[in-house]
Design a protein around this motif. Structure first.
Motif, PDB file in Angstrom:
ATOM      1  N   ARG A 153      38.099  85.802 102.969  1.00 61.77           N
ATOM      2  CA  ARG A 153      38.517  87.160 103.266  1.00 61.77           C
ATOM      3  C   ARG A 153      37.275  88.008 103.583  1.00 61.77           C
ATOM      4  O   ARG A 153      36.276  87.935 102.861  1.00 61.77           O
ATOM      5  N   VAL A 154      37.352  88.775 104.665  1.00 60.19           N
ATOM      6  CA  VAL A 154      36.235  89.608 105.100  1.00 60.19           C
ATOM      7  C   VAL A 154      36.733  91.032 105.263  1.00 60.19           C
ATOM      8  O   VAL A 154      37.736  91.271 105.917  1.00 60.19           O
ATOM      9  N   GLN A 155      36.038  91.979 104.626  1.00 62.94           N
ATOM     10  CA  GLN A 155      36.328  93.394 104.845  1.00 62.94           C
ATOM     11  C   GLN A 155      35.053  94.059 105.320  1.00 62.94           C
ATOM     12  O   GLN A 155      34.023  94.017 104.633  1.00 62.94           O
ATOM     13  N   THR A 156      35.097  94.653 106.492  1.00 64.10           N
ATOM     14  CA  THR A 156      33.904  95.298 107.016  1.00 64.10           C
ATOM     15  C   THR A 156      34.327  96.400 107.977  1.00 64.10           C
ATOM     16  O   THR A 156      35.507  96.746 108.059  1.00 64.10           O
ATOM     17  N   PHE A 157      33.353  96.981 108.651  1.00 64.28           N
ATOM     18  CA  PHE A 157      33.621  98.084 109.559  1.00 64.28           C
ATOM     19  C   PHE A 157      33.177  97.741 110.971  1.00 64.28           C
ATOM     20  O   PHE A 157      32.116  97.181 111.180  1.00 64.28           O
ATOM     21  N   GLY A 158      34.003  98.137 111.917  1.00 63.80           N
ATOM     22  CA  GLY A 158      33.531  98.266 113.276  1.00 63.80           C
ATOM     23  C   GLY A 158      33.741  97.089 114.192  1.00 63.80           C
ATOM     24  O   GLY A 158      33.697  95.923 113.792  1.00 63.80           O
ATOM     25  N   VAL A 159      33.985  97.436 115.440  1.00 59.58           N
ATOM     26  CA  VAL A 159      34.150  96.492 116.533  1.00 59.58           C
ATOM     27  C   VAL A 159      33.141  96.867 117.613  1.00 59.58           C
ATOM     28  O   VAL A 159      32.883  98.047 117.850  1.00 59.58           O
ATOM     29  N   ASP A 160      32.562  95.866 118.255  1.00 60.18           N
ATOM     30  CA  ASP A 160      31.704  96.123 119.409  1.00 60.18           C
ATOM     31  C   ASP A 160      32.606  96.479 120.582  1.00 60.18           C
ATOM     32  O   ASP A 160      33.295  95.614 121.129  1.00 60.18           O
ATOM     33  N   LEU A 161      32.591  97.751 120.983  1.00 63.46           N
ATOM     34  CA  LEU A 161      33.492  98.174 122.070  1.00 63.46           C
ATOM     35  C   LEU A 161      33.276  97.366 123.332  1.00 63.46           C
ATOM     36  O   LEU A 161      34.219  97.054 124.058  1.00 63.46           O
ATOM     37  N   ASN A 162      32.033  97.020 123.606  1.00 61.29           N
ATOM     38  CA  ASN A 162      31.793  96.296 124.865  1.00 61.29           C
ATOM     39  C   ASN A 162      32.024  94.789 124.743  1.00 61.29           C
ATOM     40  O   ASN A 162      31.551  93.997 125.555  1.00 61.29           O
ATOM     41  N   ARG A 163      32.767  94.389 123.729  1.00 60.25           N
ATOM     42  CA  ARG A 163      33.334  93.036 123.620  1.00 60.25           C
ATOM     43  C   ARG A 163      34.849  93.102 123.444  1.00 60.25           C
ATOM     44  O   ARG A 163      35.489  92.093 123.194  1.00 60.25           O
ATOM     45  N   ASN A 164      35.422  94.300 123.546  1.00 58.17           N
ATOM     46  CA  ASN A 164      36.811  94.541 123.153  1.00 58.17           C
ATOM     47  C   ASN A 164      37.737  94.838 124.336  1.00 58.17           C
ATOM     48  O   ASN A 164      38.933  95.016 124.164  1.00 58.17           O
ATOM     49  N   PHE A 165      37.193  94.870 125.555  1.00 56.96           N
ATOM     50  CA  PHE A 165      38.026  95.265 126.702  1.00 56.96           C
ATOM     51  C   PHE A 165      38.986  94.153 127.120  1.00 56.96           C
ATOM     52  O   PHE A 165      38.669  92.970 127.039  1.00 56.96           O
ATOM     53  N   TRP A 166      40.166  94.582 127.528  1.00 58.63           N
ATOM     54  CA  TRP A 166      41.155  93.695 128.161  1.00 58.63           C
ATOM     55  C   TRP A 166      42.183  94.571 128.855  1.00 58.63           C
ATOM     56  O   TRP A 166      42.719  95.502 128.257  1.00 58.63           O
ATOM     57  N   ASP A 167      42.483  94.252 130.095  1.00 58.06           N
ATOM     58  CA  ASP A 167      43.361  95.124 130.886  1.00 58.06           C
ATOM     59  C   ASP A 167      44.845  94.805 130.707  1.00 58.06           C
ATOM     60  O   ASP A 167      45.692  95.411 131.367  1.00 58.06           O
ATOM     61  N   GLY A 168      45.152  93.848 129.840  1.00 54.64           N
ATOM     62  CA  GLY A 168      46.554  93.578 129.546  1.00 54.64           C
ATOM     63  C   GLY A 168      47.184  92.499 130.413  1.00 54.64           C
ATOM     64  O   GLY A 168      48.366  92.187 130.240  1.00 54.64           O
TER      65      GLY A 168
END
Ligand code: ZN
Length: 413
Positions: free
Chosen positions: A212-227
Motif C-alpha cells: 500500500r502506498v500513500q503519497t502526493f502528486g502526479v506528474d502532469l506531463n505524464r498524465n495526458f490522454w485525449d480519450g
C-alpha cells in the motif's frame, strides 16, 4: 538515530534538515557528514562546467535550499499563483477590449486555473481567429516558466493600447491564450514548503508491487490522454501493467514515489483536463508552446517514441525560426531525444493537429533574479515569432488538419 549532516551555503556551514538525512546519506560518499559542492553535483549529475542549459551555481543553490528544507527566498522575485490571478484581473480592467481573464479549470486543492485571452474585440466571440496557447508551470518548481507567458501577454497589451502596429496586427489576427500557472497547487507547495516539488498535490492512495502506498502528486506531463482508445499507449506503453514497477518505462512510471508518476488513470488530474479542454476542445487552436525548465532546448513530437512524425519538416522549420528569435543557441530535437516520456502534453497536441513545442529554458529551475528580465525579453521574441508563424501558415493552409477529440467537443465559445 540519524546522523547530522552539514553543507556550505551562502558562505557558511549550515545543517541539512533531519527530514533530508536519507538523501544526504546518498550524497555524502566520503562519509564525513559534510556535503561538499562536488558531492552534491555528483549526486544530482550537475556538470563541472557551465554549458548551455546547465547553470552549476543555480542548480547547487536550489538543491541546497531543498536539503535545508527551507523555502527558497528568491521566491519573492517570482510570481505566485495569486499574484498572477490578481494581475490578470487588473489587466482585464485596464484593457477590457483587449483581454479577458478566463477560468479554464480548478486544481485539486480548489485553486482556479486562469487563462488570459488576449485579442482585439475581447468582449466578443473571437473563435474565428487563429488561436495560440502559451503555458507555464506544469511542473511546480519551474518558476521562470510563470514569468515568460505573463511578460509576453503584458507586452502585447501595452503595445496594442499604445497603437504599436505589430502588436495591433497580432491582436487583430490572433486569439492568444496565456496560462502561466497550469499547476497552482504545486507552485504554492514549491514556494512555501519544498522548493524542488514538481508534481500536483492530489492524494494518491494505491497498491504498488503488493504494498500500500500513500503519497502526493502526479506528474502532469505524464498524465495526458485525449480519450481515444488508439492513443492510450502514448500514456501507458503497450505491455506496461498497472500496479507494478517491474515493467516501468524509464520516464513514465507507476511508482507514486517518483517525480514522474503518470497517475492512477490517464488524464486523472483536473489540471490535465483543463489544458486538454482548452487546447484540444477549441478547434481554432493551431499552435501551442509549453514552457518548462531546463536545458535550452526546443522539443517537438514525439516524446513516447523515437519514430519521427510525418510533419517533421514543418516542425523543424518552425523550430528553427523560433530558435533564431531566441538568439540561435537552443538545441532543436525530438522530445524523446531529450529523454523519452509517456503521457506528455506534446504528443496529444500533435496527434490532434496542434503545432506544439516543449520549451526547456534556462540552466536550472529557479535562476538568480538577474536572469528574469533577460529571459522574459528573449522568449517574448520567441512567442511573437511563433504567433506570427502559426497565423501566417494557418492562413496559407500550411498547417496540419485539426481534430477535436470526442470528449472535448462540447465547449466552444
Ligand atoms: Zn517541466
Amino acid at each position: 538515530m540519524n546522523a547530522t549532516y552539514s553543507l556550505s551555503h551562502l558562505g557558511r556551514s549550515v545543517p541539512v534538515a533531519p527530514s533530508r538525512a536519507q538523501t544526504a546519506k546518498g550524497i555524502d560518499t566520503d562519509e564525513d557528514l559534510h556535503l561538499t559542492d562536488q558531492e552534491i553535483c555528483d549526486f544530482y549529475a550537475i556538470p563541472q562546467q557551465d554549458a548551455a542549459g546547465s547553470d552549476r551555481a543555480g542548480r547547487l543553490h536550489e538543491n541546497k535550499w531543498q536539503l535545508r528544507a527551507q523555502p527558497n527566498p528568491d521566491k519573492i522575485h517570482y510570481r505566485s499563483s495569486e499574484q498572477v490571478a490578481g494581475e490578470m484581473l487588473q489587466l482585464q480592467d485596464k484593457y477590457p477590449d483587449l483581454c479577458q481573464r478566463v477560468q479554464v479549470g480548478t486544481s485539486t486543492e480548489g485553486r482556479p486555473i486562469w487563462a488570459l485571452r488576449v485579442t482585439a474585440d475581447a468582449r466578443t466571440d473571437t473563435s474565428h481567429k487563429t488561436a495560440v496557447v502559451i503555458t507555464g508551470c506544469h511542473h511546480a518548481r519551474e518558476w521562470m516558466t510563470v514569468e515568460v507567458p505573463m511578460h509576453t501577454a503584458i507586452g502585447l497589451l501595452d503595445g496594442g493600447a499604445q497603437g504599436e502596429p505589430e502588436a495591433r496586427r497580432r491582436l487583430e489576427n490572433a486569439e492568444m491564450w496565456f496560462v502561466p500557472v497550469v499547476n497552482p497547487d504545486g507552485l504554492e507547495h514549491s514556494r512555501e514548503v519544498d522548493n524542488m516539488w514538481r508534481k500536483t498535490r492530489s492524494v494518491v492512495d494505491t497498491v504498488v508491487d503488493g504494498q500500500r502506498v500513500q503519497t502526493f502528486g502526479v506528474d502532469l506531463n505524464r498524465n495526458f490522454w485525449d480519450g481515444n482508445a488508439e492513443t492510450l499507449s502514448i500514456w501507458r506503453p503497450a505491455g506496461d501493467q498497472p500496479g507494478t514497477t517491474a515493467d516501468d518505462f524509464e520516464a513514465g512510471v507507476d511508482n507514486p514515489h517518483t517525480n514522474v508518476f503518470r497517475g492512477l488513470a490517464p488524464a486523472s488530474e483536473p489540471e490535465t483536463q483543463a489544458m486538454q479542454q482548452l487546447k484540444l476542445g477549441r478547434p481554432n487552436v493551431r499552435g501551442a508552446l509549453d514552457y518548462h525548465s531546463f536545458g535550452e532546448a526546443i522539443l517537438y513530437a514525439h516524446g513516447h517514441t523515437a519514430e519521427p512524425p510525418p510533419e517533421i519538416d514543418t516542425l523543424v522549420d518552425i523550430a528553427k525560426k523560433i530558435n533564431d528569435a531566441a538568439g540561435g543557441n537552443m538545441r532543436i530535437m525530438s522530445s524523446a531525444g531529450f529523454y523519452p516520456i509517456s503521457g506528455g502534453a506534446l504528443d496529444f497536441q500533435h496527434v490532434n493537429g496542434v503545432v506544439a513545442y516543449t520549451m526547456e529554458i534556462n540552466g536550472c529551475f529557479q535562476p538568480d533574479r538577474s536572469h528574469i528580465v533577460p529571459t522574459c525579453e528573449r522568449f517574448d521574441q520567441v512567442n511573437l515569432k511563433f504567433i506570427d508563424e502559426i497565423v501566417a501558415r494557418a492562413q496559407a493552409g500550411e498547417l496540419p488538419a485539426r481534430t477535436v477529440p470526442e470528449r472535448y467537443r462540447s465547449v466552444v465559445g
